[in-house]
Design an enzyme around this catalytic site. Sequence first.
Site, PDB file in Angstrom:
ATOM      1  N   LYS A 181     195.067  27.903  75.918  1.00  8.03           N
ATOM      2  CA  LYS A 181     194.337  29.085  76.367  1.00  8.03           C
ATOM      3  C   LYS A 181     194.235  30.101  75.243  1.00  8.03           C
ATOM      4  O   LYS A 181     195.050  30.133  74.329  1.00  8.03           O
ATOM      5  CB  LYS A 181     195.037  29.716  77.586  1.00  8.03           C
ATOM      6  CG  LYS A 181     195.104  28.795  78.787  1.00  8.03           C
ATOM      7  CD  LYS A 181     193.723  28.391  79.259  1.00  8.03           C
ATOM      8  CE  LYS A 181     193.777  27.386  80.394  1.00  8.03           C
ATOM      9  NZ  LYS A 181     192.526  26.705  80.588  1.00  8.03           N
ATOM     10  N   CYS A 182     193.231  30.950  75.352  1.00  4.87           N
ATOM     11  CA  CYS A 182     192.970  32.009  74.393  1.00  4.87           C
ATOM     12  C   CYS A 182     194.254  32.821  74.168  1.00  4.87           C
ATOM     13  O   CYS A 182     194.944  33.139  75.135  1.00  4.87           O
ATOM     14  CB  CYS A 182     191.865  32.904  74.950  1.00  4.87           C
ATOM     15  SG  CYS A 182     191.372  34.234  73.869  1.00  4.87           S
ATOM     16  N   PRO A 183     194.610  33.088  72.930  1.00  3.07           N
ATOM     17  CA  PRO A 183     193.870  32.919  71.682  1.00  3.07           C
ATOM     18  C   PRO A 183     194.265  31.666  70.892  1.00  3.07           C
ATOM     19  O   PRO A 183     193.874  31.515  69.740  1.00  3.07           O
ATOM     20  CB  PRO A 183     194.245  34.166  70.896  1.00  3.07           C
ATOM     21  CG  PRO A 183     195.703  34.352  71.233  1.00  3.07           C
ATOM     22  CD  PRO A 183     195.791  33.950  72.714  1.00  3.07           C
TER      23      PRO A 183
END
Length: 74
Positions: free
Chosen positions: A12-14
């Site tokens: 997941k981001c980042p």
Amino acid sequence: MPDVMLNLQKLKCPMPIVHISKEMKKLNSGQTLEVKADDSAFGEDVKAFCRVSGNKLVSFVHKDGIFTVVIQKA
């Protein structure tokens, strides 16, 4: 055929951009990196990364929830 391939699905981001940034530093100018990712924010994130870093987004495909992109080192 890309010089390096990364499978960043389930990150997941980042984290996908963190991994891409580290890998791009290892490449020589003109080499390519293929990335597969499934984070919903990845599409916009990778476009912004290429704009800011000066690297070229060679291809961008989003199919069945999976992004497949190829980035060429500037």
